[in-house]
Design an enzyme around this catalytic site. Sequence first.
Site, mmCIF file in Angstrom:
data_model
loop_
_atom_site.group_PDB
_atom_site.id
_atom_site.type_symbol
_atom_site.label_atom_id
_atom_site.label_comp_id
_atom_site.label_asym_id
_atom_site.label_seq_id
_atom_site.Cartn_x
_atom_site.Cartn_y
_atom_site.Cartn_z
ATOM 1 N N LYS A 11 0.830 15.353 -0.461
ATOM 2 C CA LYS A 11 2.289 15.408 -0.541
ATOM 3 C C LYS A 11 2.797 14.184 -1.297
ATOM 4 C CE LYS A 11 3.131 13.243 3.976
ATOM 5 N NZ LYS A 11 3.927 13.319 5.192
ATOM 6 N N TYR A 29 20.093 -9.274 -16.499
ATOM 7 C CA TYR A 29 21.363 -9.012 -15.818
ATOM 8 C C TYR A 29 21.652 -10.051 -14.734
ATOM 9 C CZ TYR A 29 21.612 -4.298 -17.808
ATOM 10 O OH TYR A 29 21.699 -3.224 -18.649
HETATM 11 C C1 LIG Z 1 1.358 15.464 9.433
HETATM 12 C C2 LIG Z 1 0.659 14.396 8.649
HETATM 13 N N1 LIG Z 1 -0.682 14.349 8.694
HETATM 14 C C3 LIG Z 1 -1.362 13.406 8.008
HETATM 15 C C4 LIG Z 1 -0.711 12.459 7.239
HETATM 16 C C5 LIG Z 1 -1.514 11.429 6.513
HETATM 17 O O1 LIG Z 1 -1.274 10.141 6.989
HETATM 18 P P1 LIG Z 1 -2.027 8.911 6.337
HETATM 19 O O2 LIG Z 1 -1.497 8.776 4.956
HETATM 20 O O3 LIG Z 1 -1.666 7.747 7.183
HETATM 21 O O4 LIG Z 1 -3.477 9.245 6.356
HETATM 22 C C6 LIG Z 1 0.684 12.488 7.178
HETATM 23 C C7 LIG Z 1 1.390 11.500 6.393
HETATM 24 O O5 LIG Z 1 2.505 11.131 6.593
HETATM 25 C C8 LIG Z 1 1.386 13.493 7.904
HETATM 26 O O6 LIG Z 1 2.721 13.572 7.874
#
Ligand SMILES: Cc1ncc(COP(=O)(O)O)c(C=O)c1O
Length: 380
Positions: free
Chosen positions: A38, A273
Site C-alpha cells: 500500500k 525564500y
Molecule cells: C493491516 C496492516 N497489516 C500490516 C501492515 C504492515 O505494517 P509494517 O509496515 O509495520 O510491517 C500494516 C501497515 O500499516 C497494516 O495496516
Amino acid sequence: MRKKFLQWIEINSNAFKNNIEQFRNLIGSTKKLLVVVKANAYGHGIIEISRLAENYGVDWLGVNSLEEALIIKKNKVNLPILILGYVQLSDLPEAVENDFHLTVYNEETIKKLGEITSKRKKKVFLHIKLETGTHRQGIKEELIPFIKLIEAYPYLSVEGISTHFANIEDTTDHTYAQIQLDRFNSCIKLLEKEKISIPIKHTACTVATILFPETYFDMVRVGIGIYGLWPSKETYLSCLLRGRKPVNLQPVLTWKTKIVQIKDVPEGAFIGYGCTYKTTRPTKLAVLPIGYYDGYDRKLSNFSYVLIKGKRAPVRGRVAMNMITADITDIEGVKLEDEVVLLGKQGNEIISAEYLASLCGTINYEIVTRINPLIPRIII
Ligand SMILES: Cc1ncc(COP(=O)(O)O)c(C=O)c1O
C-alpha cells in the site's frame, strides 16, 4: 536510460530479494508471506515492487484500496491481493469482478456482497478483521453472528481472520500487544468450539514477525521491513533484549537527483525564500531540482544535507516547492549535472530515512511513503 531523468528512485532488487529471504527464514516454509504494497509500496513504486515480489516468490500482496489493487491487476501481476482497507459499497461489484480478497467488518458490506455474488454466481473470499484493541477497523463480540450472516450467502467464503497490533512498533514494552494477541487467541478458541475452521489466520506486521513467532499463525503481513527499514530503534533493541538475532535488512531505495546550476555567492548573501540563511563566507552553491512537492519535507530547510561526490553538502535556505540549494564550497570538482543523493548511500556516506525522519519529527514510514509517486522508480 537513467540520464533522462532529473530525479529518480533506484530500487535495489538484490536488497529486496535479501529482505524477502530474511523474512522467509524467520517464518519457515509453511507460513505464507504477504508483502504490504500500500501507499505506493511505501514509496518504492507499487508496480515495480509488486512485479519483483511475484518474481521472488512472495505469496500474497496487501493493499489499502481498490484503486491500488486495480493498478496491480492491470499490470498483470498474478498474486492474490488482499485489500486491507475499506471498499465502498458502490465499488464492491468491481472488487468481486476482479477476484480481490476483502477485509470485512461491516454487516452492510456482507449484505451487499451477498447480493452481488448471488446474482453473478461468483465466489468472493473474505478476511474478517477482529477488534482486539487498536480500535480502528474490526468486529468484537459479534463474531459468531457475523460469520453466520456470511454463511447465509452461498458465494461468500470466509478465507481469513486477522487483527492488527496497536502498540508494538515504538516501544520495548509489549504488554499491550500480548493482550491483543490473547484476545485474538480467545476468538480462535471460540471458533474451534463452534467447529468453524478458517484457513488463514494472520496478525503479524514487521515487528511481530521479527520478535514474536507466536503471532505468525498461517501468514505474516510485512511492510516496512521488506523495504529494508527497521520499524523503530525500540524494535532493534527489543531484538537484542530478547536474545533474538536481528534480521539483516538492506534498504531498497535510493533517491537521486542532479545539479542544475552551480553559483558563487559572496559572504553575507541570503539564500532562498524568507532569507532564512545568510552566508558567513564566500560560498559555492548547487541548485537541485527537488522540493516539498516531491516529498522532500520543508522541515528539512537549513537542517539536512545531501551527498555529492561522496561528501555531505548542507542544505542552505528553505526547501521550496521544486528546488533546494546545497553548500558545495568544501567539495572539490563539482560539475553541472553531477549526481546527488538525497536519501541513500554515496561512497562511504549515508543519509537514512531514519535520519531525515528525526529531523522532521516523524518516522521512517512517513519519509518514504511521501515521496512523490510521479518520480520514476528504476530497478537496478
Ligand atoms: C493491516 C496492516 N497489516 C500490516 C501492515 C504492515 O505494517 P509494517 O509496515 O509495520 O510491517 C500494516 C501497515 O500499516 C497494516 O495496516
